[in-house]
Write an enzyme that holds these catalytic residues in place. Structure first.
Site, mmCIF file in Angstrom:
data_model
loop_
_atom_site.group_PDB
_atom_site.id
_atom_site.type_symbol
_atom_site.label_atom_id
_atom_site.label_comp_id
_atom_site.label_asym_id
_atom_site.label_seq_id
_atom_site.Cartn_x
_atom_site.Cartn_y
_atom_site.Cartn_z
ATOM 1 N N GLU A 361 32.670 -14.025 2.127
ATOM 2 C CA GLU A 361 31.996 -13.310 1.044
ATOM 3 C C GLU A 361 31.791 -11.864 1.455
ATOM 4 O O GLU A 361 31.309 -11.595 2.565
ATOM 5 C CB GLU A 361 30.608 -13.890 0.732
ATOM 6 C CG GLU A 361 30.619 -15.175 -0.035
ATOM 7 C CD GLU A 361 29.226 -15.628 -0.459
ATOM 8 O OE1 GLU A 361 28.369 -14.757 -0.728
ATOM 9 O OE2 GLU A 361 29.013 -16.839 -0.514
HETATM 10 C C1 BG6 Z 1 25.424 -14.974 -1.284
HETATM 11 C C2 BG6 Z 1 25.669 -16.290 -1.956
HETATM 12 O O1 BG6 Z 1 24.135 -14.975 -0.795
HETATM 13 O O2 BG6 Z 1 25.387 -13.830 -2.041
HETATM 14 C C3 BG6 Z 1 26.320 -16.212 -3.308
HETATM 15 O O3 BG6 Z 1 26.382 -17.177 -1.133
HETATM 16 C C4 BG6 Z 1 25.739 -15.031 -4.077
HETATM 17 O O4 BG6 Z 1 26.152 -17.425 -3.970
HETATM 18 C C5 BG6 Z 1 26.038 -13.770 -3.288
HETATM 19 O O5 BG6 Z 1 26.189 -14.939 -5.382
HETATM 20 C C6 BG6 Z 1 25.575 -12.507 -3.963
HETATM 21 O O6 BG6 Z 1 24.229 -12.594 -4.327
HETATM 22 P P1 BG6 Z 1 23.793 -12.316 -5.811
HETATM 23 O O7 BG6 Z 1 22.367 -12.619 -5.893
HETATM 24 O O8 BG6 Z 1 24.104 -10.891 -6.064
HETATM 25 O O9 BG6 Z 1 24.622 -13.229 -6.652
#
Ligand code: BG6
Length: 469
Positions: A361
């Site tokens: 991510e």
């Molecule tokens: C991570 C998660 O913490 O961040 C995701 O694994 C999440 O599920 C991503 O979507 C971004 O955070 P947000 O709150 O901007 O969606």
């Protein structure tokens, strides 16, 4: 230096069931913890059995029905990998059944088959910020040791079912976040004590290692990793107290990786538990189970933060309370942008764990404007990702083994923290408004073509802005 990633580097994006699928009660799916936080993981917890409140997540971007179109768009960008999660509640709606829900299993079969048409490698998270709500109300969530058994039954079921289709697995998404939001992380009340939370975390760590063992037995050619929220902290000042506070702050999350890669609790946690009067029940069998360690370490990275001995400097971030870095700019959501941090983190994790790493991510949540001609010129997103990928390449040059990069939310989805759709991460725009209106039509943004060229050239089109070449 010419930028070129390793030939077998996996390029793609990452999504999670509860943020894209919708169809929240379709084909026998049970209620999940995510369904019961309709306004995001920091919003109210609502018993959806008792309350007919709705959530934008109920339909989300309707990936459940529109996945062929979305996979085709990912393929057009050149994805060789897609990280997604299985909704546990599609397979075991309440969590304690002995027989799985065939309709749920069949959905993921169709999805993996669709990906296979385009040679997109699936990277599957077993639990991404959700668990059966029934296990929370009837068993007390991960606080109850019995949940380990329910989880491993679920893991075994999906390993057996998809053993020919899925060779990369992850156990729990951002396993370290339970310390900050225990309901979503381990199915506990938000006012739970530290001892209760660490006991539930312990059960989850045992379940994770049991899943690793099962995966190795059932799919010998598969690789299974953990997943950490890479909340790396730098000392706010060189003051020794700040340096030491930062060291401890980083232990707070590195601890999970230490257990999952070494197979036992690190010594620094013993002191922490003792000083905080935290008594965890760890059986001899647990100690044995923990020895099944992960094959690789995966993590999310959005921002770095600072550590200090002065707690009053903390500010509420998304998931963490953070101390901002005075040298960095922030996104519209206050997330500080630090491309060098990803290089630092990759080196730190590789030196510590000595395992291949996977960035699962990374991305920029921003408000996108659709121009009168329909185009979306998201240069800010391109800049963010370019600068991070340049630093990933630097880390690879440093000698870090990186298996791949899946950007967060390659298609706009529902954000986790506050269930916002205005916070967009995608290369693909989805016509959906916060009130739920919109055609759900998909449309490539400028970044779609940018990422396509990055993947096609295996990184050569990235721009190292600090280089004179
Ligand atoms: C991570 C998660 O913490 O961040 C995701 O694994 C999440 O599920 C991503 O979507 C971004 O955070 P947000 O709150 O901007 O969606």
């Amino acid at each position: 230096m010419t930028i070129k990633f390793p030939n077998d580097f996996l390029w793609g994006g990452a999504i999670a069931a509860n943020q894209v699928e919708g169809a929240y009660r379709e084909d026998g799916k049970g209620l999940s913890s995510s369904d019961c936080t309709p306004n995001g993981l920091f919003g109210d917890i609502v018993d959806r059995n008792q309350n007919n409140i709705t959530s934008i997540k109920d339909r989300a971007i309707d990936f459940y029905h529109r996945y062929p179109e979305d996979i085709a768009l990912f393929a057009e960008m050149g994805f060789t990998c897609l990280r997604l999660s299985i909704a546990w509640t599609r397979i075991f709606p309440n969590g304690d059944e002995t027989q799985p829900n065939e309709k749920g299993l069949a959905f993921y079969d169709r999805l993996f088959d669709e990906m296979a048409k385009y040679n997109i490698t699936p990277l599957v998270t077993l639990s991404h910020y959700e668990m059966p709500y029934y296990l929370i109300t009837q068993y007390g969530g991960w606080g109850n040791r019995k949940v380990i058994e329910f989880f491993t039954r679920y893991a075994k079921t999906v390993f057996e079912r998809y053993k020919n289709k899925v060779k990369y697995w992850l156990t729990f998404n951002e396993i370290n976040m339970s310390l900050h939001e225990p309901f979503t992380g381990v199915g506990l009340a938000r006012n739970s004590t530290k001892e209760q939370i660490y006991q539930a975390i312990h059960h989850q760590l045992v379940a994770s290692s049991q899943a690793v063992k099962l995966c190795h037995e059932i799919i010998p050619d598969a690789k299974i990793g953990n997943m950490l929220l890479g909340a790396v902290a730098y000392p706010l000042t060189p003051k020794p107290e700040d340096v030491w506070a930062t060291h401890n702050e980083n232990h707070g999350w590195l601890f999970f990786g230490d257990v999952q890669t070494r197979g036992y609790y690190p010594t620094y946690m013993r002191r922490y538990f003792k000083e905080n009067n935290i008594n965890i029940n760890i059986t001899d069998q647990d100690k044995e189970d923990l020895k099944s360690t992960v094959d690789f370490v995966s993590f999310s990275y959005y921002m770095s933060c600072c550590g200090t001995s002065d707690d009053s400097l903390r500010q509420k971030g998304n998931i963490l309370d953070m101390v901002p870095n005075p040298y960095l700019k922030a996104s519209e959501w206050g997330w500080q942008i630090d491309p060098t941090g990803i290089r630092y983190l990759l080196n730190l994790l590789y030196e510590r764990f000595q395992k291949p790493l996977f960035i699962v991510e990374n991305g920029l949540g921003a408000k996108d404007q659709v121009q009168p001609d329909g185009s979306i010129n998201d240069d800010y997103r391109i800049d963010y990702m370019n600068d991070h990928l340049v630093q990933v390449h630097e880390a690879i040059e440093d000698g870090v083994e990186v298996l791949g990069y899946t950007s967060w939310g390659p298609i706009d989805l529902i954000s986790a923290s506050k269930a916002e759709v205005t916070k967009r991460y995608g290369f693909i725009y989805v016509d959906l408004n916060q009130d739920g209106s919109g055609s759900l039509q998909r449309r490539p943004k400028k970044s779609f073509y940018w990422y396509q060229s990055v993947i096609k050239s295996n990184g050569q089109t990235l721009k190292n802005k600090s280089s004179n070449e």
